[in-house]
Scaffold this active site. Structure first.
Site, PDB file in Angstrom:
ATOM      1  N   LYS A 178      23.512  -9.811   1.383  1.00 24.12           N
ATOM      2  CA  LYS A 178      24.697  -9.930   1.519  1.00 24.12           C
ATOM      3  C   LYS A 178      25.127  -9.439   2.369  1.00 24.12           C
ATOM      4  O   LYS A 178      26.476  -9.122   3.009  1.00 24.12           O
ATOM      5  CB  LYS A 178      25.645  -9.392  -0.046  1.00 24.12           C
ATOM      6  CG  LYS A 178      24.829  -9.803  -1.198  1.00 24.12           C
ATOM      7  CD  LYS A 178      25.505  -9.678  -2.606  1.00 24.12           C
ATOM      8  CE  LYS A 178      24.413  -9.623  -3.328  1.00 24.12           C
ATOM      9  NZ  LYS A 178      25.050  -8.488  -4.202  1.00 24.12           N
ATOM     10  N   ARG A 233      11.165   1.941   3.996  1.00 22.33           N
ATOM     11  CA  ARG A 233      10.776   0.884   5.018  1.00 22.33           C
ATOM     12  C   ARG A 233      11.649   0.355   5.439  1.00 22.33           C
ATOM     13  O   ARG A 233      12.221  -0.862   4.750  1.00 22.33           O
ATOM     14  CB  ARG A 233       9.267   0.597   5.008  1.00 22.33           C
ATOM     15  CG  ARG A 233       8.376  -0.262   5.785  1.00 22.33           C
ATOM     16  CD  ARG A 233       7.201  -0.459   5.429  1.00 22.33           C
ATOM     17  NE  ARG A 233       6.641   0.247   5.519  1.00 22.33           N
ATOM     18  CZ  ARG A 233       5.442   0.418   6.280  1.00 22.33           C
ATOM     19  NH1 ARG A 233       4.512  -0.281   5.857  1.00 22.33           N
ATOM     20  NH2 ARG A 233       3.915   1.717   6.112  1.00 22.33           N
ATOM     21  N   HIS A 292       5.825   6.844  11.004  1.00 23.45           N
ATOM     22  CA  HIS A 292       5.463   6.575  10.034  1.00 23.45           C
ATOM     23  C   HIS A 292       4.841   8.097   9.424  1.00 23.45           C
ATOM     24  O   HIS A 292       3.492   8.189   9.344  1.00 23.45           O
ATOM     25  CB  HIS A 292       4.152   5.623   9.678  1.00 23.45           C
ATOM     26  CG  HIS A 292       4.326   5.425   8.319  1.00 23.45           C
ATOM     27  ND1 HIS A 292       4.493   5.671   7.533  1.00 23.45           N
ATOM     28  CD2 HIS A 292       2.803   4.406   7.963  1.00 23.45           C
ATOM     29  CE1 HIS A 292       3.851   4.990   6.205  1.00 23.45           C
ATOM     30  NE2 HIS A 292       2.661   3.683   7.098  1.00 23.45           N
ATOM     31  N   ARG A 339       0.736  -1.057  -0.374  1.00 21.74           N
ATOM     32  CA  ARG A 339      -0.028   0.042   0.055  1.00 21.74           C
ATOM     33  C   ARG A 339       1.248   1.440   0.229  1.00 21.74           C
ATOM     34  O   ARG A 339       1.135   2.231  -0.316  1.00 21.74           O
ATOM     35  CB  ARG A 339      -0.956   0.318   1.064  1.00 21.74           C
ATOM     36  CG  ARG A 339      -2.079   0.424   1.169  1.00 21.74           C
ATOM     37  CD  ARG A 339      -2.639   0.165   2.280  1.00 21.74           C
ATOM     38  NE  ARG A 339      -3.431  -1.612   2.314  1.00 21.74           N
ATOM     39  CZ  ARG A 339      -4.374  -1.664   1.615  1.00 21.74           C
ATOM     40  NH1 ARG A 339      -5.463  -1.692   1.014  1.00 21.74           N
ATOM     41  NH2 ARG A 339      -3.938  -3.400   1.416  1.00 21.74           N
ATOM     42  N   THR A 340       1.876   1.426   0.854  1.00 22.78           N
ATOM     43  CA  THR A 340       2.654   2.301   1.286  1.00 22.78           C
ATOM     44  C   THR A 340       3.607   2.781   0.205  1.00 22.78           C
ATOM     45  O   THR A 340       3.661   3.795  -0.893  1.00 22.78           O
ATOM     46  CB  THR A 340       3.404   2.661   2.299  1.00 22.78           C
ATOM     47  OG1 THR A 340       2.670   2.128   3.429  1.00 22.78           O
ATOM     48  CG2 THR A 340       4.368   3.675   2.460  1.00 22.78           C
TER      49      THR A 340
END
Lengths: 309, 144
Positions: free
Chosen positions: A80, A101, A129, A51-52
């Site tokens: 890695k 995120r 957020h 969504r974001t």
């Protein structure tokens, strides 16, 4: 160069400007369709969030820009053993702005310390957020006509719900805002929100355990999902998740002009029969979120001069 | 009675809680300095019963004592120049402390990336509250 880690990185005046800009984008999309021609947004998503991420990517595409990035840590150099600092050093050579995120709290802040381009925190663990907050504020202001003098009920997972924490931080700066915190004891807001934000600023709030007890007083009801990934223990999650469900019956207790917001995705905390109620604005909220992110990208790239409001 | 000579320039850190002088030695990174250090443990004290004292001979602008305010504000810092006490420095809580305390939040980025310094910023001077700059996890009280 500016980074946005927390909604408080933007002053009330800057937020007003951002929301005015977002409204103008909504009304005159063609004016902004090439505002970011030749610009590249990097979306670095270390945990899944369709969504974001899609909202950011759609925002940049609507502005005429391009998007690069990854949608989960497994498809990046994290596998890695690369650190966030090294990843952003590399990615900021390829892009003009970055949205990150990360499941770990503070990871976007680490990125901002090493980045050559603006970094936007697109959600860090249970912490902050800010673009969801811009979305929420813009939705309330657009649909209620104001951000001051409102009583807002925050319901569900208030302990790990970063959208709730960010929203509280942002709303206390407007006069006459009262909070009703609706959650089980185990999922109450963390002490730093209660002590350092609400108590320290003398903000009126009350904590209740039943949604029914709060409903009649609310201008806004902000529902949240009890998120499985925030729990260490599955049994605890199962016990909590169904505790706070909004359905048609409960909604009868609510004022006619109350708005229901939700950061989405929902599980079952809002019954689908609520979706047709005019008070349910959570899908409109998604649209406001994209306009808000478009405005933020323009602002951080210094391209908001296009708006003459 | 043990006698330790006067110093010409440097610091005398007095009224250190007995047994804590080696911790202070480490926090001040005295092992990294090429200077004379006297560590006096369990000295007699009227006020404290027993106390530790640290004497450090070094240029007085060479050492950052900021961390002492976080460790123990009761420590007396005597600044010595030309063999005389020229200042009794009042200890304040430092604005930032780095790699003295560790963030205990398992969701903090420092729990995953061990190359990062653990940095706490002073959030509330009255309540002596520090917060991790990354995740805002609270640390209250001083290092004991």
């Amino acid at each position: 160069m500016r980074h946005i880690m927390n909604p408080l990185d933007l002053s009330v005046e800057e937020l007003d400007h951002l929301m005015d800009l977002a409204t103008d984008i909504e009304r005159h999309p063609a004016k902004y369709a090439h505002a970011c021609d030749g610009k590249v947004l990097a979306t670095l998503f270390y945990e899944p969030s369709s969504r974001t991420r899609l909202s950011f990517e759609s925002a940049m595409i609507h502005l005429g820009g391009h998007v690069i990035g990854f949608a989960d840590a497994n498809s990046s150099s994290v596998t890695k053993g690369e650190t966030v600092a090294d990843t952003i050093r590399v990615v900021s050579c390829y892009s003009d702005i970055c949205a990150m995120r990360h499941p770990k709290e503070g990871a976007p802040l680490v990125a901002s310390l090493y980045s050559r381009v603006p970094v936007i925190n697109a959600g860090d663990g249970g912490h902050q957020h800010p673009t969801q907050t811009i979305t929420d504020l813009h939705t309330i202001r657009s649909m209620k006509g104001r951000l001051s003098d409102i009583t807002i009920g925050l319901c569900g997972d208030l302990k790990f719900g970063r959208t709730v924490h960010s929203l509280i931080h942002a709303l206390i700066r407007y006069p006459g805002v009262k909070f009703v915190l609706i959650s089980p004891k185990e999922l109450r807001v963390p002490d730093y929100i209660r002590d350092d934000v609400l108590e320290a600023n003398n903000i009126p709030y009350r904590e209740v355990e039943q949604l029914d007890d709060a409903m009649a007083d609310l201008d806004i009801l902000y529902m949240t999902r009890v998120q499985k990934e925030r729990f260490f223990n599955e049994e605890e999650y199962i016990r909590m998740k169904d505790a706070y469900i909004l359905d048609k019956k409960k909604l009868k207790l609510a004022p006619e002009d109350m708005l229901i917001l939700h950061p989405l995705p929902r599980n079952n905390e809002i019954a689908t029969d609520v979706d047709d109620d005019p008070r349910a604005v959570y899908f409109r909220q998604v649209q406001y979120g994209m306009y808000g992110r478009m405005a933020l990208i323009l602002m951080l790239l210094g391209l908001d001069g296009i708006y003459e409001g | 009675m043990l006698n330790v000579g006067k110093i010409e320039e440097g610091f005398v850190l007095d009224h250190i809680k007995a047994g804590r002088s080696m911790d202070i030695y480490r926090y001040l990174k005295l092992d990294k300095l090429d200077c004379t250090v006297a560590i006096i443990k369990n000295a007699r004290s009227n006020a404290m019963g027993k106390k530790d004292i640290l004497k450090v001979e070094c240029p007085i602008d060479q050492m950052d004592l900021g961390i002492l305010g976080f460790v123990d504000q009761n420590i007396t810092v005597n600044v010595i120049k030309d063999g005389e006490i020229v200042e009794k420095r009042k200890l304040e809580l430092p604005e930032r402390i780095t790699n003295i305390i560790k963030c205990k939040n398992p969701r903090c980025i420092t729990a995953e990336d061990h190359t990062l310094p653990h940095v706490f910023a002073l959030a509330d001077k009255q309540k002596h509250i520090y917060r991790c700059i990354y995740c805002e996890e609270k640390f209250s009280g001083r290092k004991r």
